[in-house]
Scaffold this active site. Structure first.
Site, PDB file in Angstrom:
ATOM      1  N   CYS A  85       5.434   4.887   6.229  1.00 40.39           N
ATOM      2  CA  CYS A  85       5.331   5.362   4.960  1.00 40.39           C
ATOM      3  C   CYS A  85       4.062   6.230   4.402  1.00 40.39           C
ATOM      4  O   CYS A  85       3.788   6.776   3.364  1.00 40.39           O
ATOM      5  CB  CYS A  85       5.379   4.340   3.817  1.00 40.39           C
ATOM      6  SG  CYS A  85       6.946   3.091   4.052  1.00 40.39           S
TER       7      CYS A  85
ATOM      8  N   HIS B   7      10.930   9.255  -2.512  1.00 37.06           N
ATOM      9  CA  HIS B   7       9.921   8.791  -1.301  1.00 37.06           C
ATOM     10  C   HIS B   7      10.289   9.421  -0.110  1.00 37.06           C
ATOM     11  O   HIS B   7      10.942   8.734   0.508  1.00 37.06           O
ATOM     12  CB  HIS B   7       9.965   7.244  -1.626  1.00 37.06           C
ATOM     13  CG  HIS B   7       8.954   6.515  -0.400  1.00 37.06           C
ATOM     14  ND1 HIS B   7       7.880   7.263   0.306  1.00 37.06           N
ATOM     15  CD2 HIS B   7       8.930   5.444   0.047  1.00 37.06           C
ATOM     16  CE1 HIS B   7       7.151   6.604   1.137  1.00 37.06           C
ATOM     17  NE2 HIS B   7       8.099   5.027   1.009  1.00 37.06           N
TER      18      HIS B   7
ATOM     19  N   CYS C  12       1.914   1.043   0.416  1.00 39.22           N
ATOM     20  CA  CYS C  12       2.522   0.105   1.178  1.00 39.22           C
ATOM     21  C   CYS C  12       3.186   0.798   2.142  1.00 39.22           C
ATOM     22  O   CYS C  12       3.767   1.972   2.411  1.00 39.22           O
ATOM     23  CB  CYS C  12       3.364  -0.942   0.583  1.00 39.22           C
ATOM     24  SG  CYS C  12       4.872  -0.167  -0.317  1.00 39.22           S
TER      25      CYS C  12
END
Length: 428
Positions: free
Chosen positions: A89, A384, A414
């Site tokens: 991520c 995202h 995160c």
């Protein structure tokens, strides 16, 4: 090693929600279009870049080393190195950090860095049984051997596809989907379904308000597909995402006991984001305007089953290193992987026991005023695209400082696998 890292400019594509089919753009298309538009407005030519660094968590097989592919497509020329990084991520944030390291190490002065992913194009995979069957069939030489292989095939079992995105969102060490790790945090910190849905609804409301006020206008580069269709805004935001409507959705990751739904989770999305980073020498050489500086960065590891607390574990030592508290920040961007995950971060910072045991502090770090957090919404409403999000939140945090006259911001994220990343930013 402490020389300032200047952010000159940045741009991103609209974030386009995946709609159960491949989206109109490959990852390299997204990165190329956004990058070209960004480079066209600079005072230097693309071949004058020292390198191009692109984060990508899920490149397609025909985009191996996508950073190099995109650098060439953008017109940087054959002599500008282009390369790819992957930190799940935070791949886009890792690209920025890699650029920082090279600038401070004296290897580069002018770098284009960012991230991209086209998650709608994540592949469907054959099962291992089907792969083994293909191997047996291809090795068969006689008609009898091929017939025997065909008779041994169980189409219903062998042809059921494996959804690649679900494999990618499952932690291989703890065997949990990312949403299940969010359920762990909800249980640990006593976060209710109503709190998650209220947070998610606010994300949509803030994005809608930000769009109406033009807060995303200078950040987004419109896209055109091969048919001439225009994509000029993030398309995952919904006016009807109210707490009442979100409450109607069923839990997705723990259908019996859970509270994490598709509505209070980030969306599967396609998108790209870029920033131009420069040394002091490059700023002087090209007379470049400055948006802000990246002061410092930090990475942290933690239990993969609670990966959503990564922003807390990365940001806390970063702030302490600079003698700062949460109240010293004018803007904070925490990537909204899940509503429960962001709420858990806020609660961890106010939990004296957690701060002592997990962060080795004397007591609670303090409360982050939510009026300074994700002021224009976040990934629950925007989406995202895994490789791009880390770069997006850095760019947007700097834009918020510029718009509001703030001095200092934090961007934190995160990371699947039990990691966290954070960057401390200052306005120009």
């Amino acid at each position: 090693m402490d020389q300032p890292i200047f952010v000159i400019d940045g741009a991103r594509t609209p974030f386009l929600k995946a709609r159960n089919r491949p989206g109109p753009f490959a990852a390299s298309d997204l990165a190329t279009q956004a990058g070209r538009a960004l480079l066209l407005r600079q005072r230097f030519a693309p071949p004058e870049l020292d390198e191009v660094i692109l984060g990508c968590a899920s490149p397609s097989p025909d985009e191996v080393n996508i950073g190099r592919v995109v650098a060439l497509r953008m017109g940087c020329g054959t002599k500008v190195p282009g390369w790819t990084v992957m930190r799940n991520c935070a791949s886009g944030m890792q690209a920025l950090d890699s650029a920082i390291a090279n600038i401070r190490g004296g290897r580069s002065d002018l770098v284009l860095a960012g991230g991209v992913d086209a998650l709608s194009r994540a592949p469907l995979l054959y099962s291992e049984k089907m792969v083994l069957w293909f191997a047996r069939f291809s090795a068969a030489r006689t008609f009898g051997e091929k017939a025997s292989a065909l008779l041994a095939l169980n189409p219903a079992a062998a042809l059921t596809p494996i959804v690649g995105i679900m494999k990618g969102l499952t932690d291989p060490m703890v065997g949990l989907l990312m949403g299940q790790t969010a359920e762990n945090l909800a249980f640990r910190f006593g976060i209710t379904r109503a709190e998650m849905d209220a947070f998610a609804a606010r994300s949509h409301q803030r994005v809608l308000a930000g769009q109406k006020a033009g807060h995303y206008a200078g950040e987004i580069v419109p896209l055109f597909d091969r048919s001439g269709n225009l994509y000029e805004a993030d398309d995952g935001v919904r006016e009807d995402s109210t707490p009442e409507n979100l409450a109607k959705l069923k839990p997705f990751f723990d259908r019996k006991y859970g509270n994490v739904t598709a509505g209070n989770s980030s969306q599967i999305t396609d998108g790209a984001a870029w920033l131009v980073l420069a040394s002091e020498a490059a700023v002087a050489k090209y007379e470049l305007p400055v948006l802000g500086t990246i002061v410092d960065s930090e990475w942290a590891g933690l239990d993969p089953a609670e990966m959503g607390l990564g922003p807390v574990h990365a940001a806390t030592p970063l702030l302490k290193r600079h003698g700062l508290g949460l109240a010293d920040l004018d803007a904070v961007e925490i990537n909204e992987a899940f509503a429960a995950q962001v709420i858990a971060c806020l609660r961890a910072w106010t939990d004296a026991d957690y701060c002592r045991k997990e962060l080795h502090l004397a007591g609670a770090l303090g409360k982050l005023e939510e009026s300074r957090l994700n002021v224009d919404g976040g990934a629950i409403a925007l989406g995202h695209p895994v490789g791009a999000s880390g770069a997006r939140i850095v760019l947007h945090a700097l834009n918020v400082l510029k718009r509001t006259g703030g001095k200092r911001a934090l961007a934190a994220i995160c990371i699947g696998g039990g990691l966290g990343g954070a960057m401390l930013l200052e306005a120009a």
